[in-house]
Design an enzyme around this catalytic site. Structure first.
Site, short mmCIF file in Angstrom:
data_model
loop_
_atom_site.label_atom_id
_atom_site.label_comp_id
_atom_site.label_asym_id
_atom_site.label_seq_id
_atom_site.Cartn_x
_atom_site.Cartn_y
_atom_site.Cartn_z
N GLU B 65 0.82 -1.22 0.00
CA GLU B 65 0.00 0.00 0.00
C GLU B 65 0.86 1.27 0.00
OE1 GLU B 65 -0.49 -2.58 1.98
OE2 GLU B 65 -2.57 -3.26 1.76
N PHE B 127 -11.42 -7.33 13.92
CA PHE B 127 -10.33 -7.79 13.05
C PHE B 127 -10.02 -6.75 11.98
CE2 PHE B 127 -9.04 -10.11 9.15
CZ PHE B 127 -7.80 -10.53 9.60
N GLN B 128 -8.76 -6.42 11.85
CA GLN B 128 -8.26 -5.44 10.88
C GLN B 128 -8.92 -4.07 11.05
OE1 GLN B 128 -8.29 -7.24 6.88
NE2 GLN B 128 -6.19 -7.91 7.27
N LYS B 177 -17.64 -1.13 5.68
CA LYS B 177 -18.11 -2.12 4.70
C LYS B 177 -19.62 -2.13 4.58
CE LYS B 177 -16.84 -6.77 3.20
NZ LYS B 177 -16.05 -7.98 3.56
N MET B 488 23.97 9.25 2.80
CA MET B 488 23.84 10.56 3.43
C MET B 488 24.13 10.47 4.93
SD MET B 488 23.49 13.64 2.56
CE MET B 488 22.46 14.12 1.19
#
Lengths: 203, 578
Positions: B65, B127-128, B177, B488
């Site tokens: 993502e 969940f999630q 959802k 760097m």
């Protein structure tokens, strides 16, 4: 480490004459004044939307502005709320607070209130009730009201300016204060001056 | 540069009426002429993906993502209209966070759509589940939690308008959802801004007049063009203003491309690794016309020493930027293109700059960007950047990761057109380069090349996105300037930590050309100078994605350098001046 570049060294370069302070403000190099913090009240008219208060308080915490108090409640228009914030910051930060508040999308209007604003704070104080007469006398002296008086505790309400509340609390400390709930300041501009101006499209 | 985008629908197959919240979401994107979205599937976002099944919008499945967010960011930067990324709830949404924070810092237009657990489970640690609007509030311009199917399309439209208009930035809509699954026949209306958000267009004419007078009276004026110049399509007006009044132009790093770097009046870009002449010009200036910059600390160095003689005229569409970091003597709030026109019209006369421009030229001669070559020694990264620049057209899109390679690309590539420099500035996100190249590829015209300069450390953070480039056969070329260091950091350790190279050295690093082949890209390798020209040519000519593993001088550093919080005028040309 590599060789680097060619060119006149730092000490061989032209130098400017001026200076800025730590706030990025151009100053007279002779006068090294840094801005002093001052205490002030900022008012914001906001749309009643979920999350507005969190957005407002988030911006204070993330930019490390110190909130002395923050109150919020609905207005004459049920779709709007008024937020009153007391802060103690130097001037450039106060300006930035107003701008950052304005940036929050549901904020309709924001401004700093002058020292002549009408402002009040409310406090509830619960104390031991050993000397009810004396508590009553002091409460009356500060135009307070007794809300609850039991055999062991008494709870009074005081409303006034921040200074008056501080003074009243000092006076009440002799009675073994058990709990205090303070609202923080809420305020409106004095007289005919409008505290907030909403654009016509929102009215 | 920005291409006209229209979505094509089979004429026989006219759009079916909306029947669900998810379809309303997709219809809102179609109404905004979105042609491509970048994302990753998942449980809570499935209804929206299902609605995409029947849409002419194409979906690019990214490997992660974060890649979707960077691709959308680059797409948004190159086209000027929001790039779209999608992710599911919980880990999908949190993986977007870096990309959204990056877009927020660089004011790139992005719309993120995230799935969320059904409303009845919100707050239950289902969940999630993540409080996505809570997590992303500080790193988005605005975010939304969709409450019902009837209004969700309009919410997505508003998110699109907010990302695109005013000061651009990322927005997010969190989509439970049950909301996307719910029935609705409400077609979304046209995308509109909320009533409380009305960005200024033109600045106050009296303020413009006062600023113009100060500028005309200046003896050492500089135009400082920031990323906002590019965002507001104001580059042409800035060019005209500079050329008509003979005023030198310094850009910020995000402003690279706002003014052609091959023009005599260009002093290139200023800041920590900007040119010596740009930093000297700003430091010695007595009046800076700054457009679309927020005076980031990488630009200013220490604010006490930033252009201390200069009256500052600051043009910005965001009022909160005026006097945030550097106090403006003249704050002009409005759209950069409109305000630069107002300003040009209000100038009573051109400032007298003959002597000043000549002085700037002496600095250009005194402090050239240069590097030394030992033909038998390791390849210098600057040489590779110049070789790729020479082998490509002016409108080539250049993306980068973050680190030394990014600075060499910014220094040694000559940018002449806006929206061709695609980099991570404010957030400094290692790993930005490869997914940004993918997003840039989708935004680019057919004849436009896309190259990415990456470092070995930066490349390793998102190289899995090569799988997308290979699957979609995207024509892009990644040059990994490989010094087997977090370069760097190594440079700072050498300069400021007594050379104690803690955790900046890679003891072992993959062969990037072989790795590229495993992903389905074409791999190349450069070890010596005599391989550079042919390999660059072959890699650019290769079909689909290619990766060139360029083994560079591991000890090469980036100069000039202004140490963090330092004085821009005292930029170091070598390590012993730090």
């Amino acid at each position: 480490m590599s060789d680097g570049l060619q060119g006149p060294a730092p000490e061989e370069r032209p130098r400017p004459e001026g200076r800025r302070n730590s706030q990025g403000i151009r100053i007279d190099p002779e006068v090294e004044a840094e801005p002093e913090p001052r205490r002030t009240t900022i008012t914001a008219l906001v749309e009643n939307e979920p999350g507005v208060l969190s957005e407002v308080s988030d911006l204070f915490s993330r930019r490390q502005y110190n909130i002395e108090s923050l109150t919020v409640g609905t207005t004459q228009n049920p779709e709007w709320s008024r937020v009153t914030v007391v802060v103690e910051e130097p001037d450039p930060n106060i300006e930035q607070i107003e701008k950052q508040l304005d940036k929050v999308v549901p904020v309709i209007h924001t401004r700093e209130l002058g020292s002549d604003a009408v402002s009040r704070e409310l406090v509830l104080v619960k104390m031991d009730a050993d000397e009810p007469e004396r508590v009553h006398a002091i409460t009356e002296m500060y135009d307070g009201t007794t809300l609850d008086a039991g055999p062991r505790s008494v709870t009074v309400e005081l409303t006034g300016s921040e200074r008056e509340i501080d003074d009243a609390l000092d006076a009440l400390r002799q009675f073994d204060i058990r709990e205090i709930a303070r609202t923080g300041k809420t305020a409106l501009a004095r007289g005919e001056t409008k505290t907030s101006i909403a654009p016509d499209r929102l009215k | 540069m920005s291409s006209e985008r229209t979505i094509e629908r089979d004429p026989d197959e006219s759009a079916q009426p909306v029947t669900s919240g998810a379809e309303s979401v997709v219809r809102a994107l179609e109404n905004a002429s979105v042609d491509t979205v970048f994302g990753v599937q998942g449980g809570a976002i499935m209804p929206v993906y299902d609605a995409l099944y029947d849409s002419p919008i194409s979906h690019v499945t990214m490997a992660h993502e974060q890649g979707a967010a960077h691709a959308a960011d680059a797409y948004g930067h190159v086209t000027g209209t929001p790039g779209i990324c999608m992710a599911t709830s919980g880990p999908g949404a949190t993986n977007l966070v870096t990309g959204l924070a990056d877009a927020d810092m660089d004011s790139d237009p992005v719309v993120a759509l995230t799935g969320q657990v059904p409303t009845e489970f919100v707050g239950s640690d289902a969940f999630q589940e993540t409080d996505t609007t809570g997590v992303t509030r500080p790193i988005t311009k605005e975010n939304y939690f969709a409450t019902d199917a009837d209004s969700v399309g309009d919410t997505v439209g508003e998110a699109f308008a907010m990302a695109e208009r005013g000061r651009q930035g990322p927005t997010l809509v969190d989509l439970p959802k049950d909301v996307t699954n719910a029935d609705t026949d409400r077609e979304p209306g046209s995308a509109r801004l909320p009533d409380t958000y009305r960005p200024a267009t033109e600045a106050d004419p009296a303020d413009v007049d006062a600023a113009a007078k100060a500028f005309a009276d200046a003896e050492r004026p500089v135009i400082l063009a920031g990323g906002g110049v590019i965002k507001a399509e104001a580059s042409d007006r800035v060019r005209d203003l500079a050329i008509e009044n003979d005023v030198p132009v310094v850009t910020t790093m995000p402003g690279i491309g706002a003014f052609p770097e091959d023009h005599d009046l260009s002093l290139s870009w200023a800041g920590m690794h900007g040119t010596g002449y740009a930093n000297l010009a700003l430091t010695m200036s007595d009046c800076i016309f700054a457009v679309g910059t927020r005076f980031d600390d990488r630009l200013t160095g220490g604010v006490e020493t930033f252009a201390p003689d200069a009256e500052i005229i600051h043009v910005d569409i965001d009022p909160a930027e005026i006097s945030k970091n550097i106090q403006a003597d003249h704050g002009l709030v409005g759209d950069a293109s409109a305000v630069v026109r107002q300003f040009a019209d209000a100038l009573p006369r051109a400032p007298d700059t003959e002597e000043w421009v000549a002085t700037c030229w002496t600095w250009k001669n005194d402090y050239p960007l240069e590097y030394s070559i030992d033909e038998d020694g390791p390849v210098k990264p600057q040489f590779v950047v110049e070789a790729v620049d020479a082998a490509t057209d002016d409108d080539t899109l250049v993306t980068t990761g973050v680190g030394q390679h990014q600075m060499w690309a910014a220094q040694y590539w000559t940018f002449t057109e806006p929206r061709t420099w695609v980099s991570s500035h404010g957030l400094g996100t290692m790993g930005y380069g490869v997914p940004a190249a993918i997003g840039a590829r989708y935004a680019a015209g057919d004849d436009q090349s896309v190259v990415c300069f990456d470092g070995d450390g930066s490349f390793l953070m998102t190289c899995q996105e090569l799988t997308v480039a290979a699957r979609e056969n995207l024509d892009l070329t990644v040059f990994v300037l490989n010094n087997e260091f977090i370069g760097m950091v190594r440079q700072w350790q050498d300069g400021f930590f007594d050379g104690r190279r803690m955790a900046s050295e890679y003891d072992w690093i993959p062969q990037f050309d072989v790795l590229a082949e495993a992903f389905g890209a074409t791999g190349f390798r450069i070890d010596d100078y005599d391989e550079v020209e042919d390999t660059v040519e072959a890699a650019l000519a290769a079909d689909g994605p290619s990766v060139v593993d360029v083994h560079i001088d591991p000890e090469e550093d980036v100069y000039p350098m202004v140490p963090s919080g330092g004085d821009n005028g005292l930029f170091a040309l070598a390590g012993d001046q730090l």
